[in-house]
Design a protein around this motif. Structure first.
Motif, PDB file in Angstrom:
ATOM      1  N   SER A 156     -42.747 -16.560   6.448  1.00  0.00           N
ATOM      2  CA  SER A 156     -41.440 -17.142   6.132  1.00  0.00           C
ATOM      3  C   SER A 156     -41.366 -18.595   6.602  1.00  0.00           C
ATOM      4  CB  SER A 156     -40.331 -16.323   6.791  1.00  0.00           C
ATOM      5  OG  SER A 156     -40.561 -16.213   8.183  1.00  0.00           O
ATOM      6  N   ASP A 157     -42.070 -18.910   7.684  1.00  0.00           N
ATOM      7  CA  ASP A 157     -42.001 -20.256   8.267  1.00  0.00           C
ATOM      8  C   ASP A 157     -43.229 -21.092   7.944  1.00  0.00           C
ATOM      9  OD1 ASP A 157     -39.618 -19.476   9.387  1.00  0.00           O
ATOM     10  OD2 ASP A 157     -40.467 -19.021  11.342  1.00  0.00           O
ATOM     11  N   ASP A 211     -46.684 -18.807  11.309  1.00  0.00           N
ATOM     12  CA  ASP A 211     -46.540 -17.351  11.414  1.00  0.00           C
ATOM     13  C   ASP A 211     -47.808 -16.699  11.962  1.00  0.00           C
ATOM     14  OD1 ASP A 211     -43.827 -17.062  10.618  1.00  0.00           O
ATOM     15  OD2 ASP A 211     -44.402 -17.530   8.561  1.00  0.00           O
ATOM     16  N   GLY A 235     -42.811 -22.879   3.924  1.00  0.00           N
ATOM     17  CA  GLY A 235     -42.167 -21.599   4.215  1.00  0.00           C
ATOM     18  C   GLY A 235     -41.804 -20.853   2.949  1.00  0.00           C
ATOM     19  N   ASP A 237     -38.918 -24.881  11.046  1.00  0.00           N
ATOM     20  CA  ASP A 237     -38.055 -24.239  12.034  1.00  0.00           C
ATOM     21  C   ASP A 237     -36.664 -24.832  11.922  1.00  0.00           C
ATOM     22  OD1 ASP A 237     -38.312 -22.507  14.770  1.00  0.00           O
ATOM     23  OD2 ASP A 237     -36.754 -24.018  14.849  1.00  0.00           O
ATOM     24  N   HIS A 238     -35.669 -23.962  12.006  1.00  0.00           N
ATOM     25  CA  HIS A 238     -34.305 -24.417  11.739  1.00  0.00           C
ATOM     26  C   HIS A 238     -33.777 -25.372  12.787  1.00  0.00           C
ATOM     27  CE1 HIS A 238     -34.267 -21.811   8.417  1.00  0.00           C
ATOM     28  NE2 HIS A 238     -34.498 -20.762   9.148  1.00  0.00           N
ATOM     29  N   THR A 250     -37.482 -24.526  19.489  1.00  0.00           N
ATOM     30  CA  THR A 250     -37.592 -23.711  18.279  1.00  0.00           C
ATOM     31  C   THR A 250     -36.677 -22.507  18.358  1.00  0.00           C
ATOM     32  OG1 THR A 250     -39.304 -22.275  19.096  1.00  0.00           O
ATOM     33  CG2 THR A 250     -40.019 -24.359  18.130  1.00  0.00           C
ATOM     34  N   THR A 263     -29.787 -19.766  13.668  1.00  0.00           N
ATOM     35  CA  THR A 263     -29.959 -20.766  12.627  1.00  0.00           C
ATOM     36  C   THR A 263     -28.927 -21.858  12.824  1.00  0.00           C
ATOM     37  OG1 THR A 263     -30.090 -21.117  10.260  1.00  0.00           O
ATOM     38  CG2 THR A 263     -28.454 -19.551  11.013  1.00  0.00           C
TER      39      THR A 263
END
Lengths: 324, 324
Positions: A215-216, A221, A263, A321-322, B3, B120
């Protein structure tokens, strides 16, 4: 007067298949099969962070469930139940109907019961929790990779990141999407309507030594797997599987970046003993998914990608990464 | 670089007590005790809708878990696990530390393991899912109320609504809170730090015919029970339990409105056969909670409150709903 209660009942109340009590009470009641553990994961999607404000609600409904199913796929669990919490800026019945259609369509495909939820007023936010059954001693955890294991990925990598890159560029220029172009339709579908690899995850139980969903970005991952397993990894970048559309539209300057650090692929990355290669290919075939061996687990802690000459590929960013 | 991964590990990783695998993998793995069903509920709290922007994060952490525990209390379930998803406008470590302290403090009190989550970036949104164990045939459902049953409530009603009313008035006038006044401290605590009636819910298993927690207001929530049970209800407004602080500060003009339609009390409203009255009082005493009988389940569908003379009390609003 549209109440919270009626909203849930109107749009999100399909009859449950394998649930003692779903919806309408203080809690849902689930019967977990004897001897099975419960696998639980949750993902929150926020407008502006995970999707554009004008996103198609049907695709959003699909994606919100798909990313959660992908987490259970990466554990080898059988998805059974989900809850859905929605914060909505207003009651837009057409939007809700389309969102529910996308969400429940994928739920039906995987025989997942929607057993609870909450709706409230606020900035658009979608929070899904997924629950499934697994023989807990057999779960595909992140901490089982061993030196000498082969590293595998399902499907192709980089499609979603390529689509996102193109959409962002278009978004900035305020121009139309290439929706008439078959390649771009395919690539945008890979971003908006990912296919959780549930069947493959189930097949890999007892065979894979570790698994995660991408996902990232692959390096980030796989890095989680290596950190938990206390090993390193070497990826052969030339072996990373590419779709025909990706090959036609990703120029060489960015292909590695997109495949290694992009991602949203929601493919599985897993490890298995080198001796299991034929069995892994057979199981993937049974699951109807292509898989490719892309590298090897090594000692140490470094997770690197090398080109055909064996030189390490250095990336600007290792993953998404958010809070970067 | 902070992160998402490190945020969760830094603030929200107490050691689990009764969980096979919590955090750090694609999903948590929970062992549900043999013969028990899983009770699952979820609640989403949004800034501006459920709490003021400047709310104390420690109180917010407490409340986010408390309202979910209250749902399990209303089922008679034993809370065991929770997941937490947070959308945050920025990484504010002091805010996160205080929020985690409030959340985890209440989790410890109820021996609840935090087993998963997501963080998030986005407008402040807190989504909690709670999971617990219950003998499914014994759950306190909403559909079991029968004609002739006595209606009960725990604690006192109207405190939270009175506090919210005062805070809103102050908020509008931009003045200081009455925090130095003991009565107002008590009332605001009732709003911000509700006490989920978990012990009472457990005791009522096998005794109560139906139960719900009061989050939207007594008439609205009892209305859900009556609708699901296909019965009506008559509440004696004079019997509604009031705290000393409520009696001192709620004038008669609004007391009925606050007690019958005010939300956020998180007390239990339950029904039991009239013959069980002594047993109910005994069980409540064992749980350390006061309970009061406030009316009777009747035939029909109407849910009404009457004054001491037997005349129906008409309210401007029956309850609180986020989409009114």
């Amino acid at each position: 007067l549209t109440t919270e209660f009626e909203l849930i009942e109107k749009f999100f109340s399909p009859p449950p298949h394998h649930t003692r009590l779903a919806g309408g009470d203080d809690a849902a009641l689930l019967d977990v099969a004897a001897g099975m553990a419960l696998a639980v994961s949750t993902d929150m999607l926020v407008e502006g962070t995970h999707f554009f404000a004008e996103s198609d609600p049907r695709r959003l409904g699909h994606k919100a469930l798909a990313v959660n199913l992908s987490d259970l796929a990466a554990m080898g669990a059988l998805p059974r139940w989900a809850t859905l919490s929605l914060s909505l800026p207003r009651v837009d019945e057409a939007w809700l109907a389309a969102f529910a259609d996308g969400f429940l369509g994928l739920a039906r495909e995987h025989d997942v019961d929607l057993v609870g939820g909450d709706t409230t007023r606020g900035p658009l936010n979608i929070c899904v929790q997924i629950m499934g059954e697994i023989d807990a001693t057999q779960a595909l955890r992140r901490d089982g990779a061993r030196r000498g294991d082969t590293i595998w990925v399902s499907g192709t990598l980089g499609d979603a990141a390529l689509a996102l890159r193109a959409l962002r560029a278009q978004h900035a220029r305020q121009v139309e999407t290439h929706s008439s172009d078959t390649d771009w339709e395919y690539l945008i579908d890979r971003l908006d309507r990912p296919t959780p690899r549930v069947a493959l995850g189930r097949k890999l139980v007892g065979q894979a030594s570790a698994a995660i969903d991408i996902s990232d970005g692959l390096l980030a991952d796989l890095g989680h797997v290596c950190r938990r397993s206390q090993v390193g990894a070497v990826i052969q970048a030339s072996k990373l599987p590419r779709s025909a559309a990706f090959v036609r539209h990703a120029d060489n300057a960015v292909a590695h970046q997109l495949q290694l650090a992009g991602g949203d692929d929601y493919e599985l990355c897993f490890t298995a003993p080198a001796a299991a290669q034929a069995r892994v290919l057979e199981l993937a075939d049974e699951a109807g998914v292509t898989v490719a061996s892309i590298g090897e687990i090594v000692s140490g802690r470094a997770v690197i990608a090398v080109d055909a000459s064996g030189a390490e590929i250095r990336l600007a960013r290792k993953g998404f990464d958010h809070f970067e």
